[in-house]
Design a protein around this motif. Structure first.
Motif, PDB file in Angstrom:
ATOM      1  N   ASP A  33     -36.904 -47.033  -7.911  1.00 17.81           N
ATOM      2  CA  ASP A  33     -37.322 -46.424  -9.240  1.00 17.81           C
ATOM      3  C   ASP A  33     -36.745 -46.779 -10.364  1.00 17.81           C
ATOM      4  O   ASP A  33     -36.662 -46.078 -11.368  1.00 17.81           O
ATOM      5  CB  ASP A  33     -37.733 -44.897  -9.058  1.00 17.81           C
ATOM      6  N   THR A  34     -36.157 -48.012 -10.466  1.00 17.72           N
ATOM      7  CA  THR A  34     -35.642 -48.594 -11.498  1.00 17.72           C
ATOM      8  C   THR A  34     -36.339 -49.740 -11.833  1.00 17.72           C
ATOM      9  O   THR A  34     -37.091 -50.404 -11.270  1.00 17.72           O
ATOM     10  CB  THR A  34     -34.239 -49.218 -11.525  1.00 17.72           C
ATOM     11  N   TYR A  74     -41.891 -51.401  -3.578  1.00 19.69           N
ATOM     12  CA  TYR A  74     -43.223 -51.141  -4.162  1.00 19.69           C
ATOM     13  C   TYR A  74     -43.873 -52.484  -3.818  1.00 19.69           C
ATOM     14  O   TYR A  74     -45.198 -52.799  -4.371  1.00 19.69           O
ATOM     15  CB  TYR A  74     -43.360 -50.643  -5.552  1.00 19.69           C
ATOM     16  N   SER A  82     -40.249 -45.049 -15.721  1.00 20.11           N
ATOM     17  CA  SER A  82     -40.792 -43.763 -16.184  1.00 20.11           C
ATOM     18  C   SER A  82     -41.576 -43.142 -14.984  1.00 20.11           C
ATOM     19  O   SER A  82     -41.974 -43.755 -14.251  1.00 20.11           O
ATOM     20  CB  SER A  82     -41.650 -44.332 -17.353  1.00 20.11           C
ATOM     21  N   ALA A  83     -42.173 -41.972 -15.045  1.00 18.60           N
ATOM     22  CA  ALA A  83     -42.921 -41.433 -14.238  1.00 18.60           C
ATOM     23  C   ALA A  83     -44.189 -42.133 -14.114  1.00 18.60           C
ATOM     24  O   ALA A  83     -44.905 -42.070 -13.126  1.00 18.60           O
ATOM     25  CB  ALA A  83     -42.964 -39.728 -14.656  1.00 18.60           C
ATOM     26  N   GLU A  84     -44.706 -42.592 -15.062  1.00 20.74           N
ATOM     27  CA  GLU A  84     -45.963 -43.400 -15.031  1.00 20.74           C
ATOM     28  C   GLU A  84     -45.868 -44.467 -14.257  1.00 20.74           C
ATOM     29  O   GLU A  84     -46.801 -44.851 -13.335  1.00 20.74           O
ATOM     30  CB  GLU A  84     -46.656 -43.661 -16.719  1.00 20.74           C
ATOM     31  N   GLU A  85     -44.770 -45.166 -14.560  1.00 18.23           N
ATOM     32  CA  GLU A  85     -44.386 -46.530 -13.693  1.00 18.23           C
ATOM     33  C   GLU A  85     -44.423 -46.203 -11.969  1.00 18.23           C
ATOM     34  O   GLU A  85     -45.081 -46.883 -11.314  1.00 18.23           O
ATOM     35  CB  GLU A  85     -43.073 -47.208 -14.222  1.00 18.23           C
ATOM     36  N   VAL A  86     -43.735 -45.013 -12.003  1.00 19.64           N
ATOM     37  CA  VAL A  86     -43.680 -44.653 -10.604  1.00 19.64           C
ATOM     38  C   VAL A  86     -45.081 -44.429  -9.767  1.00 19.64           C
ATOM     39  O   VAL A  86     -45.246 -44.821  -8.741  1.00 19.64           O
ATOM     40  CB  VAL A  86     -42.636 -43.656 -10.326  1.00 19.64           C
ATOM     41  N   ALA A  87     -45.600 -43.450 -10.658  1.00 21.73           N
ATOM     42  CA  ALA A  87     -46.917 -43.217 -10.237  1.00 21.73           C
ATOM     43  C   ALA A  87     -48.029 -44.376 -10.247  1.00 21.73           C
ATOM     44  O   ALA A  87     -48.684 -44.331  -9.068  1.00 21.73           O
ATOM     45  CB  ALA A  87     -47.735 -42.426 -11.234  1.00 21.73           C
ATOM     46  N   HIS A  88     -47.837 -45.364 -10.788  1.00 16.71           N
ATOM     47  CA  HIS A  88     -48.740 -46.670 -10.945  1.00 16.71           C
ATOM     48  C   HIS A  88     -48.244 -47.550  -9.850  1.00 16.71           C
ATOM     49  O   HIS A  88     -49.005 -48.710  -9.370  1.00 16.71           O
ATOM     50  CB  HIS A  88     -48.730 -47.157 -11.950  1.00 16.71           C
TER      51      HIS A  88
END
Length: 158
Positions: free
Chosen positions: A6-7, A37, A141-147
């Motif tokens: 998650d970086t 990912y 960001s939370a959005e990047e992780v979610a996407h």
């Protein structure tokens, strides 16, 4: 900051095949979301795990850590009458493999009434060489992780 799950990692890389043919010149930075990912090659992700901004390395990736080994079951042929018009040798089309999964096929040959298709990545089975440099590392960001991918200047744009 260390590269961990998650970086968002921004890299430049120069890629060549085993014969030294240039595949990517490395001039444009690219950002990816690190941590399984599938946003970069497995061998690059393994090599960068735990590293920091400024890290540079030359990597030799076997097919298993790059675009995979060739799978001859992904080579197939179809009747030319079932082939979409306008696609030529070297072109790509989307279809379904024998297991019902969506697959991109490259047109390898058109001979008579038959079209030969290959669902392998064009670099499958190749040993690849990369000169990689880490330009930046930031928390995702939370959005990047979610996407499941990096956003921003060198990442994915919606």
């Amino acid at each position: 900051m260390k590269i961990t799950k998650d970086t968002v990692v921004t890299i430049t890389f120069r890629a060549t095949d085993a014969q030294g043919k240039l595949l990517e010149d490395g001039k444009e930075p690219r950002a990816y979301l690190h941590g399984g990912y599938n946003n970069t090659l497995p061998g690059i992700e393994k090599a960068l795990e735990g590293q920091e901004k400024g890290f540079a390395a030359t990597l030799v990736l076997p097919p298993e850590d790059a675009f995979g080994v060739r799978d001859e079951s992904l080579v197939t042929s179809i009747a030319k009458k079932d082939f979409p018009p306008g696609v030529k040798v070297g072109g790509q089309l989307q279809g379904v493999d024998d297991q019902g999964r969506e697959q991109v096929f490259t047109v390898m040959k058109i001979k008579g009434d038959t079209v030969l298709l290959d669902g392998n990545h064009p670099l499958a089975g190749e040993v690849l060489h990369f000169a990689v440099k880490v330009v930046d590392v930031q928390p995702a960001s939370a959005e990047e992780v979610a996407h499941g991918h990096a956003h921003g200047a060198h990442g994915h744009h919606h």
